[in-house]
Design an enzyme around this catalytic site. Structure first.
Site, mmCIF file in Angstrom:
data_model
loop_
_atom_site.group_PDB
_atom_site.id
_atom_site.type_symbol
_atom_site.label_atom_id
_atom_site.label_comp_id
_atom_site.label_asym_id
_atom_site.label_seq_id
_atom_site.Cartn_x
_atom_site.Cartn_y
_atom_site.Cartn_z
ATOM 1 N N HIS A 137 2.049 -3.438 6.857
ATOM 2 C CA HIS A 137 1.389 -2.322 6.613
ATOM 3 C C HIS A 137 1.471 -1.574 7.721
ATOM 4 O O HIS A 137 2.022 -1.701 8.886
ATOM 5 C CB HIS A 137 -0.167 -3.106 6.460
ATOM 6 C CG HIS A 137 -0.251 -3.804 5.220
ATOM 7 N ND1 HIS A 137 -1.040 -3.573 4.377
ATOM 8 C CD2 HIS A 137 0.180 -5.115 4.840
ATOM 9 C CE1 HIS A 137 -1.206 -4.223 3.366
ATOM 10 N NE2 HIS A 137 -0.282 -5.515 3.679
ATOM 11 N N GLU A 157 0.822 -4.571 11.287
ATOM 12 C CA GLU A 157 0.324 -3.301 10.848
ATOM 13 C C GLU A 157 1.089 -2.318 11.936
ATOM 14 O O GLU A 157 0.924 -2.657 12.962
ATOM 15 C CB GLU A 157 -1.170 -3.148 11.201
ATOM 16 C CG GLU A 157 -2.229 -3.725 10.237
ATOM 17 C CD GLU A 157 -2.672 -2.764 9.073
ATOM 18 O OE1 GLU A 157 -2.394 -1.544 9.253
ATOM 19 O OE2 GLU A 157 -3.488 -3.048 8.251
ATOM 20 N N GLU A 212 1.443 3.663 2.761
ATOM 21 C CA GLU A 212 2.183 3.389 4.263
ATOM 22 C C GLU A 212 3.471 3.609 4.265
ATOM 23 O O GLU A 212 4.273 2.739 4.263
ATOM 24 C CB GLU A 212 1.608 2.010 4.390
ATOM 25 C CG GLU A 212 0.202 2.074 4.447
ATOM 26 C CD GLU A 212 -0.597 0.765 4.377
ATOM 27 O OE1 GLU A 212 0.119 -0.454 4.344
ATOM 28 O OE2 GLU A 212 -1.929 0.712 4.264
ATOM 29 N N HIS A 243 0.851 -1.108 0.018
ATOM 30 C CA HIS A 243 0.004 0.025 0.058
ATOM 31 C C HIS A 243 0.899 1.169 -0.005
ATOM 32 O O HIS A 243 1.660 1.558 0.902
ATOM 33 C CB HIS A 243 -0.985 0.035 1.322
ATOM 34 C CG HIS A 243 -2.213 -1.104 1.087
ATOM 35 N ND1 HIS A 243 -2.639 -1.834 2.058
ATOM 36 C CD2 HIS A 243 -2.683 -1.271 -0.090
ATOM 37 C CE1 HIS A 243 -3.672 -2.657 1.742
ATOM 38 N NE2 HIS A 243 -3.785 -2.105 0.410
HETATM 39 ZN ZN ZN Z 1 -2.184 -1.514 4.292
#
Ligand code: ZN
Ligand code: NAG
Ligand code: NAG
Length: 419
Positions: free
Chosen positions: A306, A382, A183, A180
């Site tokens: 992430h 994350e 990020e 992504h």
């Molecule tokens: Zn992500």
């Protein structure tokens, strides 16, 4: 009643759908970040079936009965009216999102070099990887994990130190980062981790390095990342031209060929976040990277980074069903988080499946790797942040945390006999 408000919101949003072409770095001046609360189903209807379908919403998330959305100033009034009509309650959490973005443009760069006190664009990251492979030719080599729509390589570093017994095949560990685009902390911590593996005096880190054949990819969505650095801070997707549409890019973490488009993904190419692509592996990035991953023999672990939910996820992301080694994954994950916590005292949520603590989402890399390749140890970390913002001078803080988390992960995996 519901229909009335959909029509009303549609009329207002429809006329102000903002242009897709822009010619300078988007400032997000006066964009408001709203917190919206209410009954879960109403919230979902409002955010997913109304707002993101009708207007350009550069950021939204929904967790239980709380949602967040980033709204352009010209849409604010309509948005607030829609919230009222849908019987929800909204408050402004950030009044001017541009202030968050401007905090990020002034890190300290080492001239002609690389550092962990600034965010670097993809060319700089690749230059760093090349320099590393020149500097440590016996320990490292450059690897190409695939290619991007705009013709970039997905460049990574393999760290496979020579072992005493040449015929030993070390277990392979794959690190995926930056899928992504916005990020930013994830490529930064990944290069930090590379640097730790290569330069740390800590015997535990050295032995972590030497035990595995590492394939580390700091930025697997290089077009998107570059676009996020140069045009739009909130860009998340790839940069392919969507067939039959004026919009660009697909969510590369909704595009893998496993339960594609079943949960938490949309078939609307103009959705800013979760367009699953025109078909599974429509994106050259996911197609080529998946081929690379599938070609690795002896793959023990696949770890994806992430931000910024601050949680640890285990497969599967789109189902309540548990993998056959779920208990082990939870145990290993807990040890990993305990090691990480010792660095800064930070608590992460999980380990758990996304269905349990976040939301269901299909077509992610982690689920594909687990389901199609049967890789035993698969996680999504994350990392931390505030709507993707993380101060540059604090990159090492998360870098050290992640390094310890990796030590904890593999310590517990060894205890449980995974290698
Ligand atoms: Zn992500
Ligand atoms: C290349 O890496 C070495 C070792 O970390 C470092 O001393 C040197 O400054 C780097 N050069 C560049 C141009 O980044
Ligand atoms: C080297 O490893 C191979 C395969 O793991 C093993 O069969 C062989 O006995 C090992 N040789 C030595 C000297 O340890």
């Amino acid at each position: 009643m519901f229909l009335t408000y959909i029509l009303l919101v549609a009329a207002a949003f429809g006329t102000s759908y903002s242009a897709i072409i822009q010619n300078e770095y988007k400032t997000y001046k006066d964009y408001k970040l709203y917190r919206i609360e209410g009954e879960r189903q109403k919230l979902q209807n409002f955010i997913l079936q109304t707002m993101t379908e009708l207007a350009e919403i550069p950021f939204h998330n929904i967790r239980g009965s709380v949602a967040h959305a980033l709204i352009a100033p010209e849409l604010a009034e309509t948005f607030e009216e829609g919230v009222r009509l849908a019987n929800l309650v909204a408050s402004v959490e950030i009044d001017d999102y541009s202030e968050i973005i401007s905090l990020e443009r002034g890190g300290t760069r080492r001239s002609g070099g690389f550092s962990w006190t600034a965010y670097y664009d993809v060319d700089d990251i690749y230059r760093y990887l090349r320099n590393v492979s020149d500097w440590w030719p016996d320990l490292t080599e450059l690897v190409v994990g695939g290619k991007s729509y705009e013709g970039r390589q997905i460049l990574g570093l393999r760290i496979n130190t020579p072992s005493q017994n040449k015929s030993d095949n070390k277990p392979v560990v794959f690190i995926e980062s930056g899928i992504h685009a916005r990020e930013w902390i994830t490529p930064a911590t990944t290069t930090y981790f590379i640097n730790q593996l290569l330069t740390s005096d800590n015997p535990n880190i050295r032995s972590l390095r030497d035990q595995f054949d590492w394939h580390i990819f700091p930025t697997v969505n290089p077009d998107g990342y570059h676009y996020s650095m140069t045009w739009d801070r909130m860009w998340r997707k790839t940069r392919s031209k969507s067939p039959g549409s004026l919009c660009f890019g697909a969510d590369p973490n909704r595009n893998w060929d496993y339960n594609w488009l079943q949960h938490g993904a949309t078939s609307d190419p103009c959705n800013y976040q979760t367009y699953g692509g025109s078909k599974p592996f429509s994106e050259v990035e996911t197609k080529t990277l998946s081929e690379y991953v599938a070609s690795l023999e002896n793959l023990l672990a696949y770890v994806a980074f992430h931000s910024d939910a601050q949680i640890l996820l285990v497969p599967y992301s789109d189902s309540e069903e548990h993998t056959d080694n779920y208990d082990d994954l939870i145990k290993i994950g807990k040890t990993s988080l305990e090691y990480g916590k010792k660095v800064n005292g930070e608590e992460y949520g999980g380990p758990a499946t996304a269905a349990e603590i976040l939301y269901k989402a299909s077509g992610g890399s982690m689920d594909w790797v687990r389901a199609k390749l049967g890789t035993p140890i698969v996680y999504t970390y994350e990392l931390r942040g505030t709507y993707f913002h993380w101060p540059e001078h604090r990159i090492p803080e998360q870098g050290d945390e992640v390094t310890q988390m990796m030590l904890g992960l593999f310590a517990e995996a060894r205890n449980l006999g995974y290698y």
